[in-house]
Design a protein around this motif. Structure first.
Motif, PDB file in Angstrom:
ATOM      1  N   ASP A  97       6.556 -49.477   8.201  1.00 44.01           N
ATOM      2  CA  ASP A  97       5.517 -50.052   7.338  1.00 44.01           C
ATOM      3  C   ASP A  97       4.228 -49.229   7.507  1.00 44.01           C
ATOM      4  O   ASP A  97       3.334 -49.593   8.268  1.00 44.01           O
ATOM      5  N   TYR A  98       4.185 -48.102   6.806  1.00 46.18           N
ATOM      6  CA  TYR A  98       3.037 -47.197   6.941  1.00 46.18           C
ATOM      7  C   TYR A  98       1.743 -47.858   6.460  1.00 46.18           C
ATOM      8  O   TYR A  98       0.685 -47.664   7.036  1.00 46.18           O
ATOM      9  N   LEU A  99       1.865 -48.641   5.391  1.00 47.03           N
ATOM     10  CA  LEU A  99       0.644 -49.228   4.830  1.00 47.03           C
ATOM     11  C   LEU A  99      -0.049 -50.161   5.820  1.00 47.03           C
ATOM     12  O   LEU A  99      -1.270 -50.092   5.991  1.00 47.03           O
ATOM     13  N   SER A 100       0.736 -50.993   6.514  1.00 43.46           N
ATOM     14  CA  SER A 100       0.096 -51.897   7.486  1.00 43.46           C
ATOM     15  C   SER A 100      -0.609 -51.101   8.576  1.00 43.46           C
ATOM     16  O   SER A 100      -1.666 -51.495   9.067  1.00 43.46           O
ATOM     17  N   TYR A 101       0.016 -49.984   8.962  1.00 44.49           N
ATOM     18  CA  TYR A 101      -0.582 -49.158  10.010  1.00 44.49           C
ATOM     19  C   TYR A 101      -1.941 -48.589   9.563  1.00 44.49           C
ATOM     20  O   TYR A 101      -2.921 -48.638  10.299  1.00 44.49           O
ATOM     21  N   PHE A 102      -1.985 -48.060   8.329  1.00 46.68           N
ATOM     22  CA  PHE A 102      -3.201 -47.374   7.866  1.00 46.68           C
ATOM     23  C   PHE A 102      -4.266 -48.313   7.299  1.00 46.68           C
ATOM     24  O   PHE A 102      -5.444 -47.962   7.256  1.00 46.68           O
ATOM     25  N   LYS A 103      -3.832 -49.486   6.820  1.00 48.22           N
ATOM     26  CA  LYS A 103      -4.712 -50.293   5.962  1.00 48.22           C
ATOM     27  C   LYS A 103      -6.093 -50.613   6.548  1.00 48.22           C
ATOM     28  O   LYS A 103      -7.102 -50.436   5.847  1.00 48.22           O
ATOM     29  N   PRO A 104      -6.185 -51.053   7.807  1.00 43.00           N
ATOM     30  CA  PRO A 104      -7.539 -51.382   8.294  1.00 43.00           C
ATOM     31  C   PRO A 104      -8.496 -50.190   8.230  1.00 43.00           C
ATOM     32  O   PRO A 104      -9.664 -50.331   7.839  1.00 43.00           O
ATOM     33  N   GLN A 105      -7.990 -49.001   8.586  1.00 45.80           N
ATOM     34  CA  GLN A 105      -8.852 -47.813   8.546  1.00 45.80           C
ATOM     35  C   GLN A 105      -9.169 -47.421   7.092  1.00 45.80           C
ATOM     36  O   GLN A 105     -10.311 -47.095   6.757  1.00 45.80           O
ATOM     37  N   LEU A 106      -8.146 -47.512   6.229  1.00 48.72           N
ATOM     38  CA  LEU A 106      -8.372 -47.186   4.812  1.00 48.72           C
ATOM     39  C   LEU A 106      -9.393 -48.126   4.195  1.00 48.72           C
ATOM     40  O   LEU A 106     -10.306 -47.696   3.497  1.00 48.72           O
ATOM     41  N   ASP A 107      -9.231 -49.427   4.435  1.00 48.11           N
ATOM     42  CA  ASP A 107     -10.127 -50.404   3.817  1.00 48.11           C
ATOM     43  C   ASP A 107     -11.574 -50.123   4.205  1.00 48.11           C
ATOM     44  O   ASP A 107     -12.485 -50.209   3.388  1.00 48.11           O
ATOM     45  N   ASN A 108     -11.769 -49.766   5.465  1.00 45.31           N
ATOM     46  CA  ASN A 108     -13.134 -49.458   5.891  1.00 45.31           C
ATOM     47  C   ASN A 108     -13.626 -48.173   5.230  1.00 45.31           C
ATOM     48  O   ASN A 108     -14.709 -48.139   4.637  1.00 45.31           O
ATOM     49  N   PHE A 109     -12.835 -47.119   5.325  1.00 45.62           N
ATOM     50  CA  PHE A 109     -13.283 -45.810   4.828  1.00 45.62           C
ATOM     51  C   PHE A 109     -13.523 -45.801   3.323  1.00 45.62           C
ATOM     52  O   PHE A 109     -14.448 -45.165   2.835  1.00 45.62           O
ATOM     53  N   PHE A 110     -12.665 -46.503   2.587  1.00 49.88           N
ATOM     54  CA  PHE A 110     -12.807 -46.442   1.138  1.00 49.88           C
ATOM     55  C   PHE A 110     -14.046 -47.194   0.639  1.00 49.88           C
ATOM     56  O   PHE A 110     -14.486 -46.976  -0.475  1.00 49.88           O
ATOM     57  N   HIS A 111     -14.616 -48.034   1.496  1.00 50.35           N
ATOM     58  CA  HIS A 111     -15.830 -48.747   1.072  1.00 50.35           C
ATOM     59  C   HIS A 111     -17.092 -48.127   1.629  1.00 50.35           C
ATOM     60  O   HIS A 111     -18.171 -48.665   1.451  1.00 50.35           O
ATOM     61  N   ASN A 112     -16.943 -47.000   2.307  1.00 48.21           N
ATOM     62  CA  ASN A 112     -18.124 -46.428   2.956  1.00 48.21           C
ATOM     63  C   ASN A 112     -18.647 -45.217   2.162  1.00 48.21           C
ATOM     64  O   ASN A 112     -17.996 -44.173   2.108  1.00 48.21           O
ATOM     65  N   ASP A 113     -19.825 -45.384   1.560  1.00 51.90           N
ATOM     66  CA  ASP A 113     -20.370 -44.326   0.709  1.00 51.90           C
ATOM     67  C   ASP A 113     -20.799 -43.080   1.480  1.00 51.90           C
ATOM     68  O   ASP A 113     -21.078 -42.051   0.883  1.00 51.90           O
ATOM     69  N   ASN A 114     -20.872 -43.179   2.789  1.00 56.21           N
ATOM     70  CA  ASN A 114     -21.194 -41.982   3.576  1.00 56.21           C
ATOM     71  C   ASN A 114     -20.034 -40.994   3.596  1.00 56.21           C
ATOM     72  O   ASN A 114     -20.206 -39.835   3.968  1.00 56.21           O
ATOM     73  N   LEU A 115     -18.837 -41.471   3.246  1.00 54.93           N
ATOM     74  CA  LEU A 115     -17.652 -40.598   3.254  1.00 54.93           C
ATOM     75  C   LEU A 115     -17.363 -40.106   1.839  1.00 54.93           C
ATOM     76  O   LEU A 115     -17.325 -40.901   0.895  1.00 54.93           O
ATOM     77  N   ASP A 116     -17.143 -38.809   1.709  1.00 52.47           N
ATOM     78  CA  ASP A 116     -16.894 -38.210   0.395  1.00 52.47           C
ATOM     79  C   ASP A 116     -15.414 -38.006   0.124  1.00 52.47           C
ATOM     80  O   ASP A 116     -14.993 -37.879  -1.028  1.00 52.47           O
ATOM     81  N   LEU A 117     -14.643 -37.910   1.182  1.00 52.96           N
ATOM     82  CA  LEU A 117     -13.236 -37.538   1.063  1.00 52.96           C
ATOM     83  C   LEU A 117     -12.523 -38.153   2.264  1.00 52.96           C
ATOM     84  O   LEU A 117     -13.091 -38.207   3.360  1.00 52.96           O
ATOM     85  N   ILE A 118     -11.290 -38.598   2.039  1.00 49.58           N
ATOM     86  CA  ILE A 118     -10.486 -39.106   3.158  1.00 49.58           C
ATOM     87  C   ILE A 118      -9.430 -38.057   3.482  1.00 49.58           C
ATOM     88  O   ILE A 118      -8.791 -37.517   2.577  1.00 49.58           O
ATOM     89  N   GLY A 119      -9.248 -37.755   4.745  1.00 48.61           N
ATOM     90  CA  GLY A 119      -8.256 -36.757   5.143  1.00 48.61           C
ATOM     91  C   GLY A 119      -7.110 -37.376   5.909  1.00 48.61           C
ATOM     92  O   GLY A 119      -7.306 -37.898   7.014  1.00 48.61           O
ATOM     93  N   PHE A 120      -5.916 -37.348   5.323  1.00 44.22           N
ATOM     94  CA  PHE A 120      -4.714 -37.701   6.083  1.00 44.22           C
ATOM     95  C   PHE A 120      -4.258 -36.405   6.751  1.00 44.22           C
ATOM     96  O   PHE A 120      -3.839 -35.468   6.074  1.00 44.22           O
TER      97      PHE A 120
END
Ligand code: MET
Ligand SMILES: [Zn+2]
Length: 332
Positions: free
Chosen positions: A149-172
């Motif tokens: 279940d990759y989504l459960s693993y990543f979701k908390p970090q994704l949810d935070n990062f995707f709402h943070n305007d200080n970040l321009d790009l997410i790197g997997f």
């Protein structure tokens, strides 16, 4: 917001190649932080003195690392959040709930932004699922990699990062397994709601660490057709062998000629997991200038370094990018 959105920036400046920073975890180690911990380069942020004492030793070291990469010519930098999944943090630190976790990420991102200033691009770095079981360099995800279940693993970090305007790009980063790649690519714009890239972990022989070919990777991406998430901004390689990296990037470019690429190899040194030391790179016959030149010819739009690359390496990357840009002007 002072920065042009990164997809737009790359589109309206088709010849621009952005210089990325170098290996942050290993650079923090070089500068005196003991990162031998399951949360690795996140470790300085866990101690409350980092936040309460403005002149704490670790705080000065992390700021010094960002300053050194900026001084070397980095234009896009990363947060040191490779091992900062909720699972890694909650299993290995006193931080136990999602609220505290999200507040930790907010603080790290804000601190990183304050270090680099408002104009540079900032990447929210996310290590692969395999990072929490040390599988990013062998791709061994157990007997049922498709069932994880990759989504459960990543979701908390994704949810935070995707709402943070200080970040321009997410790197997997350092994705070694095609099942994990398939999962990430299957998430639509509601889950991956801002620009992101995927850095593959590729063996010296040119295969993804799990044995998949770059054609398998390309076929997978093509299979999404028009449904491919529009926020997928770049594909590429990170923490792969310095000497083999141009061949690998060229093989991806051959399969996916229109895909903007990102490349940041490691120094080519090899980590001896028994002696816990880095062994010298015996085949470093190319220079950064040659390597960067081949990356750019193969469609790279962001180039830099991964583990054991230092500000000195990034200075050489920046010089190579500049030289190529100057040469291109002459050719026009
Ligand atoms: C194991 S690859 C690690 C990449 C990460 N961005 C770092 O250098 O800190
Ligand atoms: Zn690395």
């Amino acid at each position: 917001m002072p920065r042009q959105p990164i997809q737009e920036y790359l589109k309206v400046n088709p010849r621009k190649v952005l210089v990325l920073d170098g290996g942050q975890g290993t650079e923090l180690e070089n500068r005196g932080i003991n990162v031998a911990n399951p949360v690795w380069s996140t470790v300085p942020f866990i101690d409350s003195s980092f936040w309460s004492n403005k002149s704490s030793k670790d705080r000065v070291i992390v700021k010094g690392m960002f300053d050194a990469f900026l001084d070397a010519g980095a234009e896009i930098l990363m947060t040191t959040t490779y091992q900062t999944s909720f699972k890694s943090v909650s299993e290995n630190t006193p931080i136990q709930n999602l609220e505290e976790y999200s507040s930790l990420l907010d603080r790290i991102v804000q601190f990183s932004r304050d270090c680099i200033g408002p104009d540079k691009y900032l990447i929210g770095c996310i290590g692969p699922w395999g990072a929490h079981v040390c599988a990013e360099f062998n791709g061994d995800y157990g007997p049922n990699p498709a069932e994880i279940d990759y989504l459960s693993y990543f979701k908390p970090q994704l949810d935070n990062f995707f709402h943070n305007d200080n970040l321009d790009l997410i790197g997997f980063e350092t994705i070694p397994n095609i099942h994990e790649l398939r999962a990430i690519l299957s998430w639509d714009e509601t889950i991956l709601s801002k620009p992101f890239y995927i850095g593959l972990s590729v063996h010296n022989n040119g295969l993804l660490r799990d044995g998949s070919t770059m054609k398998d990777v390309a076929d997978l991406i093509k299979s999404f057709g028009g449904k491919l998430n529009k926020n997928l901004t770049l594909l590429g390689i990170n923490c792969v062998s310095f000497s083999d990296s141009p061949d690998i990037l060229e093989s991806i470019h051959k399969e996916l000629p229109d895909m903007p690429l990102i490349a940041y190899p490691n120094s080519g040194e090899v980590y001896d997991t028994v002696k816990k030391i880095w062994l010298p790179n015996r085949d470093m016959v190319m220079t950064w200038e040659e390597v960067v030149d081949r990356y750019i010819k193969a469609g790279a739009r962001i180039v830099g370094g991964c583990c054991r690359t230092s500000p000195k390496d990034i200075r050489a990357v920046a010089a190579a990018v500049k030289k190529r840009a100057d040469d291109t002007v002459w050719q026009d």
